[in-house]
Every structure is written in C-alpha cells, then in structure tokens.
Design an enzyme around this catalytic site. Structure first.
Site, PDB file in Angstrom:
ATOM      1  N   ASP A 186       0.814  -1.220   0.000  1.00 17.91           N
ATOM      2  CA  ASP A 186       0.000   0.000   0.000  1.00 17.91           C
ATOM      3  C   ASP A 186       0.847   1.270   0.000  1.00 17.91           C
ATOM      4  O   ASP A 186       0.320   2.375   0.159  1.00 17.91           O
ATOM      5  CB  ASP A 186      -0.902   0.002   1.246  1.00 17.91           C
ATOM      6  CG  ASP A 186      -0.103  -0.072   2.546  1.00 17.91           C
ATOM      7  OD1 ASP A 186       0.828  -0.889   2.606  1.00 17.91           O
ATOM      8  OD2 ASP A 186      -0.410   0.672   3.486  1.00 17.91           O
ATOM      9  N   TYR A 189       0.211   2.205  15.530  1.00 15.98           N
ATOM     10  CA  TYR A 189       1.523   2.742  15.854  1.00 15.98           C
ATOM     11  C   TYR A 189       1.387   3.922  16.814  1.00 15.98           C
ATOM     12  O   TYR A 189       0.347   4.588  16.839  1.00 15.98           O
ATOM     13  CB  TYR A 189       2.252   3.209  14.595  1.00 15.98           C
ATOM     14  CG  TYR A 189       2.407   2.157  13.539  1.00 15.98           C
ATOM     15  CD1 TYR A 189       3.447   1.235  13.592  1.00 15.98           C
ATOM     16  CD2 TYR A 189       1.509   2.072  12.471  1.00 15.98           C
ATOM     17  CE1 TYR A 189       3.593   0.259  12.618  1.00 15.98           C
ATOM     18  CE2 TYR A 189       1.645   1.100  11.489  1.00 15.98           C
ATOM     19  CZ  TYR A 189       2.686   0.193  11.565  1.00 15.98           C
ATOM     20  OH  TYR A 189       2.824  -0.775  10.607  1.00 15.98           O
ATOM     21  N   LYS A 196      -1.226  -5.532  14.054  1.00 17.73           N
ATOM     22  CA  LYS A 196       0.124  -5.304  13.530  1.00 17.73           C
ATOM     23  C   LYS A 196       0.766  -4.151  14.282  1.00 17.73           C
ATOM     24  O   LYS A 196       0.219  -3.045  14.326  1.00 17.73           O
ATOM     25  CB  LYS A 196       0.060  -4.984  12.038  1.00 17.73           C
ATOM     26  CG  LYS A 196       1.381  -4.528  11.424  1.00 17.73           C
ATOM     27  CD  LYS A 196       1.207  -4.220   9.953  1.00 17.73           C
ATOM     28  CE  LYS A 196       2.483  -3.637   9.337  1.00 17.73           C
ATOM     29  NZ  LYS A 196       2.345  -3.406   7.889  1.00 17.73           N
TER      30      LYS A 196
END
Length: 265
Positions: free
Chosen positions: A26, A146, A177
C-alpha cells in the site's frame, strides 16, 4: 467468531501453524511508486511464488495486481490512507468500505491508526465503525497500530507498543500489527496481553538480511503470529528466495542459519 470470518481468516493465517506471512503493498499512496511496486503483477506473483500467505493493497491496485495464473494467496484490502505530501501525514482517513472490499474478492480488510496524533479520535472512530461492519459481513480486520504524534519520543518503546496492540484488540481487530519491540522478552509481554494474533511490521528498509531474519525469528519465539512486512521483502534483490526463507522460519520453525543458507548467505 462467526463461520464466515473463520473461513476467511484461514485464507490468511495458516490453519496448521496459526501463523502468517503478509506482504503490504500500500506504499504508493503514501510515498509514490517505489522500487519493487512498479510492476504490480510481477510483484504479486513473486510473493505468491515465494509462499506468502497474503498481500495487502488499496482497492485500485487490486485490478493492477490481479493475475490469471500462478499460485493463489489471500487478499487484504487496505481502507486507510494519507500521503507524505500532507502536513498531517500521520492522520489516516478511510478511503474505502468493507462492502467495496467484498466486491473486490477480499479475504480481509485493514485499517491504520496512529495513537498520539492530533486527530487520533477520528482514526479511532474509523476503526470502530469498520470493526462493526466487519462483524456484520464476517470479514476479518487487521489493525495497524503505531505510536506517532507530538508527545511520542520513541515509537519503539515496548510499553507504547503494548498499548498499541491492546487498543487493536479492544476495538475489535482480528489481527494486530505493531512494530517489533526490540527484544524477545518485551515482545512476549506485548503478545501475552492480546487474545488475537500479533504480527510485526518491518519499518524502514534494513541493510542486513540477517538482522531482518533474526527479528522475525525472535518475534515468533516470543509468541508472535508472523509478519506484515513490505519494503524489507519486495525490495530485496532476491525477493522470491527471501519469502521462501521467511516461510521456513514462520511455518517450518527453521533456524536463522537455515534461512540464510537458503539465500546462500
């Protein structure tokens, strides 16, 4: 978990090893057509030939990467986007829907949230709404979480990574993730606090193949479920062989030395 979601998850997570190799593609929306992702059919085919379990891409690339021959693998459609040209590049916004992904043949969808960003609330809202839609349609959800924002001084702090992973679980992700926390013990703590599979991100391109393979190996020993890594795989000069080597680690429990030998290193 409903049957449809379980069936689709098994197209991404190996039903025997309970682990996965996902290759994100991506990057073009964020930084443009980088090396390794110019010829999409070739890139997708190489990942399939090497034995990746799934690729991840934006909706428009699905048509570019679709092949009419070769090995099959899972498809994850990414629903979040921002560009490096924006002054708010860490703020992700939804650019697709679960329903669109279904029409494209997706086995799962993914969203990206940066905790600590000034617009965190909007990304969390998008995450929650997407999780609800995934539950309705029986589509697995991968959440990339994140720590990135004005107050974040170290996004690789194990405590922050654990917080990121926990947010993913609590808001409905089926796979989380996060970055690798840097050590086996600290990553084990991240995984222990999650009741869904946790995969590691690759981050910036690494110069050393052994460093990358060691990170994958250690994350697995800590209880991780595999990896979702792009540039460190598709930009490797022998990317098909690298995927095969990673597969030996993830699905065959081989050593780093064995994986390196497969690459002739």
């Amino acid at each position: 978990m409903q049957l449809g979601k379980r069936v689709r998850l098994e197209r991404i997570i190996n039903r025997d090893t309970k682990r996965t190799i996902i290759i994100p593609m991506d990057h073009g929306t964020t930084v443009g057509a980088i090396d390794g992702l110019v010829d999409m059919p070739a890139a997708v085919n190489d990942m399939a030939e090497g034995g990746a379990d799934a690729v991840l891409m934006h909706k428009g690339l699905v048509r570019c990467g679709h092949r009419k021959s070769g090995k099959d693998m899972g498809l994850i459609v990414h629903l979040s986007a921002s560009t490096s040209l924006s002054p708010l590049s860490n703020t992700k916004t939804l650019v697709g829907t679960v329903e669109e992904a279904i029409t494209l043949g997706a086995d799962a969808v993914s969203v990206h949230v940066n905790l600590g960003d000034d617009n965190e609330r909007d990304m969390l809202n998008d995450f929650g709404r997407t999780a609800t839609a995934c539950e309705k349609w029986g589509i697995p959800l991968l959440a990339m979480i994140y720590a990135r924002g004005p107050k974040i001084t170290n996004g690789f702090d194990p405590k922050l990574i654990a917080h990121c992973a926990r947010v993913g679980v609590e808001l409905g992700a089926d796979i989380v993730k996060v970055p690798y926390s840097g050590s086996l013990d600290s990553f084990a703590e991240v995984v222990q606090a999650c009741c869904v599979p946790v995969v590691i991100a690759g981050g910036e391109r690494m110069e050393s193949t052994v460093e990358f393979l060691q990170m994958v190996h250690d994350s697995l020993r800590a209880g991780g479920a595999g990896l979702s890594v792009g540039r460190n795989v598709f930009q490797h000069p022998r990317r098909v062989d690298l995927v095969r080597a990673v597969r030996a680690l993830v699905h065959e429990d081989r050593t780093v030395a064995h994986a390196l030998a497969m690459l002739g290193e």
